[in-house]
Design a protein around this motif. Structure first.
Motif, PDB file in Angstrom:
ATOM      1  N   LEU A 246      14.893  10.582 -19.210  1.00  0.00           N
ATOM      2  CA  LEU A 246      15.182  10.153 -17.792  1.00  0.00           C
ATOM      3  C   LEU A 246      15.587  11.298 -16.947  1.00  0.00           C
ATOM      4  CD1 LEU A 246      16.766   6.600 -17.880  1.00  0.00           C
ATOM      5  CD2 LEU A 246      14.423   7.126 -17.480  1.00  0.00           C
ATOM      6  N   GLY A 247      15.992  12.557 -17.613  1.00  0.00           N
ATOM      7  CA  GLY A 247      16.308  13.687 -16.707  1.00  0.00           C
ATOM      8  C   GLY A 247      17.811  13.708 -16.365  1.00  0.00           C
ATOM      9  N   ASP A 251      20.320  12.185 -10.781  1.00  0.00           N
ATOM     10  CA  ASP A 251      18.826  12.082 -10.151  1.00  0.00           C
ATOM     11  C   ASP A 251      19.082  10.852  -9.449  1.00  0.00           C
ATOM     12  OD1 ASP A 251      16.287  11.851  -9.449  1.00  0.00           O
ATOM     13  OD2 ASP A 251      15.348  12.030 -11.479  1.00  0.00           O
ATOM     14  N   PRO A 252      18.736  10.867  -8.120  1.00  0.00           N
ATOM     15  CA  PRO A 252      18.615   9.675  -7.256  1.00  0.00           C
ATOM     16  C   PRO A 252      17.898   8.534  -7.395  1.00  0.00           C
ATOM     17  CG  PRO A 252      17.861  11.312  -5.709  1.00  0.00           C
ATOM     18  CD  PRO A 252      18.631  12.042  -7.324  1.00  0.00           C
ATOM     19  N   LYS A 257      13.217   5.243 -12.105  1.00  0.00           N
ATOM     20  CA  LYS A 257      12.357   5.643 -13.402  1.00  0.00           C
ATOM     21  C   LYS A 257      12.510   4.635 -14.348  1.00  0.00           C
ATOM     22  CE  LYS A 257      12.841  10.644 -12.693  1.00  0.00           C
ATOM     23  NZ  LYS A 257      13.549  11.836 -13.345  1.00  0.00           N
ATOM     24  N   SER A 258      13.930   4.020 -14.930  1.00  0.00           N
ATOM     25  CA  SER A 258      14.065   3.378 -15.894  1.00  0.00           C
ATOM     26  C   SER A 258      13.253   2.003 -15.861  1.00  0.00           C
ATOM     27  CB  SER A 258      15.512   3.041 -15.847  1.00  0.00           C
ATOM     28  OG  SER A 258      15.889   1.912 -14.774  1.00  0.00           O
ATOM     29  N   GLN A 259      12.440   1.650 -14.547  1.00  0.00           N
ATOM     30  CA  GLN A 259      11.963   0.395 -14.352  1.00  0.00           C
ATOM     31  C   GLN A 259      10.075   0.740 -14.375  1.00  0.00           C
ATOM     32  OE1 GLN A 259      14.120  -2.918 -12.015  1.00  0.00           O
ATOM     33  NE2 GLN A 259      15.152  -0.715 -11.834  1.00  0.00           N
ATOM     34  N   ASP A 260      10.038   1.902 -14.280  1.00  0.00           N
ATOM     35  CA  ASP A 260       8.592   2.250 -14.295  1.00  0.00           C
ATOM     36  C   ASP A 260       7.702   2.544 -15.463  1.00  0.00           C
ATOM     37  OD1 ASP A 260       6.055   3.453 -13.508  1.00  0.00           O
ATOM     38  OD2 ASP A 260       6.977   4.980 -12.151  1.00  0.00           O
ATOM     39  N   THR A 306      25.466   0.019 -16.994  1.00  0.00           N
ATOM     40  CA  THR A 306      24.993  -1.195 -16.314  1.00  0.00           C
ATOM     41  C   THR A 306      23.889  -2.063 -17.076  1.00  0.00           C
ATOM     42  OG1 THR A 306      22.991  -0.170 -15.085  1.00  0.00           O
ATOM     43  CG2 THR A 306      25.295  -0.079 -14.143  1.00  0.00           C
ATOM     44  N   PHE A 307      23.507  -3.233 -16.628  1.00  0.00           N
ATOM     45  CA  PHE A 307      22.504  -4.103 -17.332  1.00  0.00           C
ATOM     46  C   PHE A 307      21.089  -3.211 -17.460  1.00  0.00           C
ATOM     47  CE2 PHE A 307      19.053  -7.156 -17.198  1.00  0.00           C
ATOM     48  CZ  PHE A 307      19.300  -7.865 -18.434  1.00  0.00           C
ATOM     49  N   ALA A 308      20.802  -2.501 -16.426  1.00  0.00           N
ATOM     50  CA  ALA A 308      19.509  -1.679 -15.987  1.00  0.00           C
ATOM     51  C   ALA A 308      19.305  -0.946 -17.253  1.00  0.00           C
ATOM     52  CB  ALA A 308      19.500  -1.212 -14.712  1.00  0.00           C
ATOM     53  N   ASP A 309      20.420  -0.505 -17.697  1.00  0.00           N
ATOM     54  CA  ASP A 309      20.348   0.684 -18.887  1.00  0.00           C
ATOM     55  C   ASP A 309      19.624   0.071 -19.900  1.00  0.00           C
ATOM     56  OD1 ASP A 309      21.071   3.232 -19.453  1.00  0.00           O
ATOM     57  OD2 ASP A 309      22.150   2.583 -20.780  1.00  0.00           O
ATOM     58  N   GLY A 310      19.727  -1.205 -20.385  1.00  0.00           N
ATOM     59  CA  GLY A 310      18.961  -1.941 -21.375  1.00  0.00           C
ATOM     60  C   GLY A 310      17.457  -1.814 -21.235  1.00  0.00           C
TER      61      GLY A 310
END
Length: 478
Positions: A246-247, A251-252, A257-260, A306-310
């Motif tokens: 993810l770099g 990075d804003p 990126k995590s959902q692409d 956060t949850f998004a990390d999953g």
């Protein structure tokens, strides 16, 4: 040639939106596995950082712990001839901004008490830069032979105390261009042979002999191939490397990126490259991802906690396993539900629905993980059984459904979502119940929702769902 009867599971998915309903066909081939993971596939790194740097921790049991990380090539061991044992100190001119530090044996004793109490397997990262010289010509390059005496004394102490180290990792991020420091591939290959001979000398019984792992850096095809050619056969037990795909954590665009799915798929080329090298040189323990933080430099504050990390993390667990990786360092439900036998999954339609399947852990059946990257669409999933006969069924062959799967046992479902729909929130819901520590700060009970097998599986927007089907008969786990 005898006909081979292949049983598979098809998953018919309806994507419901305001404009259309899309059917997605997912096939899980249950007849044969495409690989195996290690029993300790999920692991964590106990990184060497002083208190000024430590800003996170994670724990669950059982698992593998890697002791080492960024500062391991600046750690000496207070044993043998080493009498002066300083702490890390901030030093802007030193590697990673810290001076050399020392591991007192009293501290090593305390760590092993913890290891014994928790039953973890230990991978220890050795200092591979000890007493080398920094090049004045090529920035970041270190040269000179590796002196093994401090490592020898440390290993002898460890053995004398009855401590169990499953494997030794040689250096950290020294391959290719390195991360702050690097070693030429010929030198590194020669030195890891020295380490292997040392391990064989101190652990003469092959049954209890610690593994030797390397190079524990970013994948560089040319460097990795040269390294294994230089070190030779039966030296390296496992090819280990790092991924931070993810770099940088600042990075804003990190959350995007995590959902692409297109971005997430890019790392598959690395998995394929390492798998090709493993198939060529055939190290005993295969490929390991020894560090996978997603975001560099301590993570991303708006993503990592956060949850998004999953989304990206569990997707990468699934993807790495399909490329026959044995260990993946740094997912509690995964660890409890997902077995080591990997089943092939093909999906032709929606890349935002990520699906991975394994034989269930310890019990009959299969376990599937669904990851919905979409924030505005849910999926209703129905199951169908496939029976395909062929002389040689390839992974690219498409089986045709011939009857609907009608299980007699309730499905076990674990639905993970986030409170109030905010994927950057930190409170996770398991089957609509907030997952918060108990009064004694233990992990709360994680029980499945039992669902009638005749009903569709519902995958809501921005959710992660584990499903175990106990009465699906996959010959791969028979």
């Amino acid at each position: 040639m005898d006909l081979k009867c292949i049983f598979s599971l098809a998953i018919l998915v309806s994507q419901i939106s305001l404009s259309s309903t899309q059917n997605v066909n997912v096939v899980i081939q249950g007849a044969t596995s495409i690989g195996e993971t290690d029993d300790n596939f999920v692991c964590v790194t106990l990184d060497w950082w002083p208190t000024e740097k430590c800003n996170y921790n994670q724990s669950f049991n059982p698992l593998r712990i890697k002791v080492g990380g960024s500062l391991q090539d600046q750690v000496v061991y207070e044993v043998g001839e080493v009498k002066n044992c300083p702490n890390f100190m901030k030093n802007k001119d030193s590697l990673f901004g810290f001076s050399q530090g020392c591991l007192p044996m009293e501290r090593w004793d305390e760590l092993n008490k913890f290891f014994n109490q928790t039953g973890v397997k230990v991978t220890f990262g050795l200092n591979a830069l000890l007493e080398r010289n920094r090049s004045q010509i090529e920035k970041g390059l270190w040269f000179g032979d590796w002196p093994s005496q401090n490592a020898r004394d440390f290993m002898k102490y460890t053995i004398s105390r009855g401590y169990k180290v499953d494997s030794y990792e040689f250096g950290n991020q020294l391959s290719g261009a390195g991360m702050g420091a690097s070693v030429e591939v010929e030198q590194y290959g020669k030195d890891i042979v020295v380490l292997k001979n040392l391990v064989k000398e101190l652990h003469p019984d092959p049954k209890t002999q610690a593994k030797v792992l390397g190079p524990s850096g970013y994948y560089d095809e040319k460097w990795f191939n040269s390294f294994l050619e230089v070190s030779g056969h039966d030296v390296v037990d496992g090819v280990i490397y790092h991924i931070y795909n993810l770099g940088p954590g600042d990075d804003p665009n990190m959350i995007t990126k995590s959902q692409d799915p297109s971005y997430l798929n890019q790392v598959a080329q690395t998995y394929k490259g390492v798998l090709n090298i493993v198939n060529k040189f055939k190290p005993q323990s295969g490929a390991w991802v020894s560090e996978f933080g997603g975001a560099l430099h301590g993570g991303a504050k708006d993503l990592s906690p956060t949850f998004a990390d999953g989304f990206w993390y569990l997707d990468q667990l699934g993807m790495a396993s399909t490329y026959n990786h044995k260990a993946f360092c740094s997912a509690l439900l995964w660890h409890r539900l997902i077995g080591s036998t990997i089943l092939a999954v093909t999906q032709e339609s929606n890349p935002n629905l990520r699906v991975y399947a394994h034989c269930a852990k310890k019990k009959p059946g299969i376990s599937i993980i669904f990851i919905n990257l979409l924030n505005d669409s849910s999926f209703n999933i129905t199951l169908s059984n496939y029976e395909h006969q062929s002389h040689n069924l390839r992974s690219t062959d498409v089986a045709k459904p011939n009857f609907e799967f009608r299980g007699s046992k309730d499905r076990e479902e674990y639905h993970l979502a986030v409170l109030a729909g905010n994927i950057q929130g930190q409170i996770v819901l398991l089957n609509d119940v907030p997952m918060v520590p108990t009064e004694t700060f233990d992990i709360p009970a994680m029980e499945p929702k039992l669902v009638n097998a005749s009903t569709p599986i519902s995958i809501t927007a921005h959710s992660i769902v584990y499903v175990t089907i106990r009465d699906f008969q996959a010959p791969a786990y028979a």
